[in-house]
Design an enzyme around this catalytic site. Structure first.
Site, PDB file in Angstrom:
ATOM      1  N   CYS A 121     -12.737   9.464  -2.280  1.00  0.00           N
ATOM      2  CA  CYS A 121     -11.202   8.313  -2.995  1.00  0.00           C
ATOM      3  C   CYS A 121     -11.841   7.329  -4.484  1.00  0.00           C
ATOM      4  O   CYS A 121     -12.361   6.437  -3.632  1.00  0.00           O
ATOM      5  CB  CYS A 121     -10.764   7.898  -2.259  1.00  0.00           C
ATOM      6  SG  CYS A 121      -9.509   6.662  -2.243  1.00  0.00           S
ATOM      7  N   CYS A 124     -10.965   3.073  -3.027  1.00  0.00           N
ATOM      8  CA  CYS A 124     -11.879   3.319  -1.626  1.00  0.00           C
ATOM      9  C   CYS A 124     -12.729   1.578  -2.692  1.00  0.00           C
ATOM     10  O   CYS A 124     -13.155   1.891  -3.565  1.00  0.00           O
ATOM     11  CB  CYS A 124     -12.558   3.960  -1.074  1.00  0.00           C
ATOM     12  SG  CYS A 124     -11.649   4.083   0.299  1.00  0.00           S
ATOM     13  N   HIS A 187      -9.451   2.816   4.312  1.00  0.00           N
ATOM     14  CA  HIS A 187      -8.457   4.531   3.447  1.00  0.00           C
ATOM     15  C   HIS A 187      -7.417   4.955   4.449  1.00  0.00           C
ATOM     16  O   HIS A 187      -6.673   6.005   3.872  1.00  0.00           O
ATOM     17  CB  HIS A 187      -9.340   5.061   3.115  1.00  0.00           C
ATOM     18  CG  HIS A 187      -9.462   6.769   2.789  1.00  0.00           C
ATOM     19  ND1 HIS A 187      -9.393   7.324   1.495  1.00  0.00           N
ATOM     20  CD2 HIS A 187      -9.325   7.628   3.502  1.00  0.00           C
ATOM     21  CE1 HIS A 187      -8.713   8.523   1.261  1.00  0.00           C
ATOM     22  NE2 HIS A 187      -8.280   9.372   2.184  1.00  0.00           N
ATOM     23  N   ASN A 227       4.615   5.583  -3.311  1.00  0.00           N
ATOM     24  CA  ASN A 227       4.822   7.043  -2.596  1.00  0.00           C
ATOM     25  C   ASN A 227       4.435   7.554  -1.403  1.00  0.00           C
ATOM     26  O   ASN A 227       3.072   6.859  -1.856  1.00  0.00           O
ATOM     27  CB  ASN A 227       4.395   8.298  -3.902  1.00  0.00           C
ATOM     28  CG  ASN A 227       5.469   8.228  -5.386  1.00  0.00           C
ATOM     29  OD1 ASN A 227       6.627   7.894  -5.216  1.00  0.00           O
ATOM     30  ND2 ASN A 227       5.218   8.331  -6.520  1.00  0.00           N
ATOM     31  N   HIS A 238      -4.786   7.876  -0.230  1.00  0.00           N
ATOM     32  CA  HIS A 238      -5.772   6.533   0.279  1.00  0.00           C
ATOM     33  C   HIS A 238      -3.975   5.348   0.263  1.00  0.00           C
ATOM     34  O   HIS A 238      -3.914   5.445  -1.013  1.00  0.00           O
ATOM     35  CB  HIS A 238      -6.097   5.576  -1.311  1.00  0.00           C
ATOM     36  CG  HIS A 238      -6.711   3.915  -1.135  1.00  0.00           C
ATOM     37  ND1 HIS A 238      -8.379   3.728  -0.374  1.00  0.00           N
ATOM     38  CD2 HIS A 238      -7.044   2.388  -0.714  1.00  0.00           C
ATOM     39  CE1 HIS A 238      -7.673   2.851   0.175  1.00  0.00           C
ATOM     40  NE2 HIS A 238      -7.357   1.656   0.046  1.00  0.00           N
ATOM     41  N   HIS A 240      -1.537   3.143  -1.100  1.00  0.00           N
ATOM     42  CA  HIS A 240      -1.281   2.142  -2.846  1.00  0.00           C
ATOM     43  C   HIS A 240      -0.419   2.642  -3.471  1.00  0.00           C
ATOM     44  O   HIS A 240       0.824   3.818  -2.862  1.00  0.00           O
ATOM     45  CB  HIS A 240      -2.133   3.073  -3.107  1.00  0.00           C
ATOM     46  CG  HIS A 240      -2.396   4.464  -4.244  1.00  0.00           C
ATOM     47  ND1 HIS A 240      -1.996   5.817  -3.435  1.00  0.00           N
ATOM     48  CD2 HIS A 240      -1.900   5.103  -5.072  1.00  0.00           C
ATOM     49  CE1 HIS A 240      -1.857   6.527  -4.120  1.00  0.00           C
ATOM     50  NE2 HIS A 240      -1.894   6.464  -4.658  1.00  0.00           N
ATOM     51  N   GLN A 242       2.644   1.991  -7.405  1.00  0.00           N
ATOM     52  CA  GLN A 242       2.511   2.150  -8.361  1.00  0.00           C
ATOM     53  C   GLN A 242       3.223   1.212  -9.289  1.00  0.00           C
ATOM     54  O   GLN A 242       4.065   0.873  -8.750  1.00  0.00           O
ATOM     55  CB  GLN A 242       2.963   2.983  -8.906  1.00  0.00           C
ATOM     56  CG  GLN A 242       1.239   3.683  -8.726  1.00  0.00           C
ATOM     57  CD  GLN A 242       1.166   5.962  -9.047  1.00  0.00           C
ATOM     58  OE1 GLN A 242       1.390   5.643 -10.878  1.00  0.00           O
ATOM     59  NE2 GLN A 242       2.165   6.420  -9.007  1.00  0.00           N
TER      60      GLN A 242
END
Length: 471
Positions: A121, A124, A187, A227, A238, A240, A242
């Protein structure tokens, strides 16, 4: 006033193996340009201290920012040792002559990372010789420029010549910036599992980035979003989100501006203020009502379960929130996310009551006013899932994709009632929200009406129709 974020440190040179760090001699961004030089760090103080940021560079020159509660820990000076070449902006925006909407063309994104295994990933921390986008061995919240951005650079940086006045084929360079916001180093976590203090830290990061990105040349609107879920099209698991700094005003925002203008011309009042007043006073679509925020299912919801979260006081964007509004947001938002994850239960071995919860894939979208022309708009967050039952997804089919005419399988009032039913605590549930005569107790709370039984429980998870806009 925006919550202040103290600029802790800047790295002098990301390619310097020694990781030399210089201490900043002035306070950092406070959410608005006129307060940046005199930021009061108390404005960003959460349960365990103020928010600080540390700015550094990745190997290819992209910016990386660590956000920490209190003083940043050791390790923020870690250097990115990957052999990366600087990227060259190559996207463009084209205006649809039939609708006037701008479309971004970014063919280079075909090469972006797609669903890597957990041990590879890129979000991470870098550990045990495995190098990622985060050089530090740990972090709280990290924001960095996307390695495969849809939009990047300022005017003059692109090979695409602007031709914005062409009445038929108007186009221009893909000016702007795309950033990735990592909510936690864990994660396997999700936003719903964050503490209130960590959620507040993310809010501080969203606010700080909104303030800074809005000042970039060519940027007209800043859009923060998350999303979640493979069904949505997420390509990195992971936790997250944007942030896009866009060179145009989005189609949905444009329609909101038009509707707000019509409301003002017809009644002399603001559309969003009238909407919040109406939804707070006995609406059967009300889900949560706090002192500073209100959450409700919209009257014409497009998605099976869709909730809009508004500050009760109309503001343009995140930088205008007061400290009391910021302090209340994490509790209500985490409550909403956790309710989504309690909506769906599969059949399980012994029937629906013994089944496991099915996570809700969702999109959480912050709507902020653009740089110009958005004086009538109101900051709000739109949260929705494409899951309509434990084993069924809402796909954008012919009417939605072909004609932008949504067809919803769940009545908004039923969705709101269900979201109220799955609450585990009641302090923020509106007292005046209507309930059915046979409202369930905690002992007999039902699963969704269409939840599958053990006989028809799905054996495979539906796959997404399209790929998402992830890293």
């Amino acid at each position: 006033m925006a919550g202040a974020v103290t600029k802790a440190t800047d790295t002098a040179d990301a390619s310097d193996a020694t990781g030399t760090v210089e201490s900043a001699d002035t306070a950092g961004t406070a959410g608005t340009a006129d307060t940046a030089d005199t930021a009061d760090t108390a404005d960003a103080t959460g349960p365990t201290g103020s928010t600080t940021r540390t700015v550094t560079k990745l190997a290819d020159g992209r910016e990386l920012i660590y956000y920490d509660r209190g003083a940043p820990p050791a390790g923020r000076e870690a250097v990115d040792r990957r052999p990366l070449e600087p990227g060259v902006p190559s996207s463009e925006v084209r205006r649809d002559p039939l609708t006037g909407a701008w479309v971004t063309v970014a063919a280079h994104r075909q090469a972006r990372i797609y669903r890597p295994p957990a041990d590879e990933c890129p979000l991470c921390p870098s550990r045990d010789g495995r190098l990622s986008e985060i050089p530090a061995a740990d972090y709280q919240v990290a924001v960095f420029e996307n390695r495969f951005p849809s939009l990047a650079g300022g005017p003059g940086d692109h090979p695409v010549p602007p031709d914005l006045d062409d009445p038929l084929y108007a186009r221009g360079p893909g000016v702007g910036r795309c950033e990735v916001v990592c909510f936690t180093a864990d994660h396997d976590a999700s936003f719903a599992e964050l503490s209130e203090d960590r959620a507040r830290l993310v809010l501080d990061a969203w606010t700080d980035r909104t303030a800074e990105l809005a000042t970039l040349p060519g940027v007209r609107q800043v859009y923060c979003f998350e999303n979640r879920g493979a069904e949505i099209g997420v390509t990195l698991a992971h936790p997250h989100g944007q942030i896009y700094a866009l060179p145009f005003v989005t189609p949905r925002t444009t329609r909101m501006i038009e509707q707000a203008a019509r409301r003002r011309a017809r009644t002399g009042r603001n559309l969003f203020e009238d909407l919040i007043t109406a939804e707070r006073t006995g609406s059967e679509r009300l889900v949560l009502a706090g002192e500073h925020w209100t959450a409700f299912v919209p009257f014409a919801a497009r998605w099976p379960y869709e909730v809009h979260l508004y500050p009760n006081r109309r503001v343009r964007d995140l930088t205008d929130l007061t400290e009391p509004e910021r302090a209340e947001f994490p509790r209500l938002y985490l409550d909403l996310l956790r309710r989504l994850d309690r909506l769906f239960v599969d059949g399980g071995a012994d029937g629906a009551a013994a089944g496991r919860r099915v996570p809700a894939p969702y999109i959480a979208a912050w709507h902020q006013a653009p740089a110009e022309g958005g004086d009538e708009l109101a900051l709000h967050l739109e949260l929705f899932t494409i899951r309509r039952t434990a084993d069924k997804l809402k796909y954008l089919a012919g009417t939605e994709s072909g004609m932008e005419a949504f067809m919803n399988d769940v009545a908004p009032e039923d969705a709101a009632r269900r979201l109220r039913e799955v609450a585990t605590t009641t302090p923020s549930t509106p007292e005046n929200a209507p309930t059915s005569e046979n409202a369930p107790t905690s002992e007999n709370a039902p699963t969704p009406e269409n939840a599958p039984t053990s006989e028809n429980a799905p054996t495979n998870t539906p796959t997404p129709a399209t790929d998402g806009e992830q890293q």
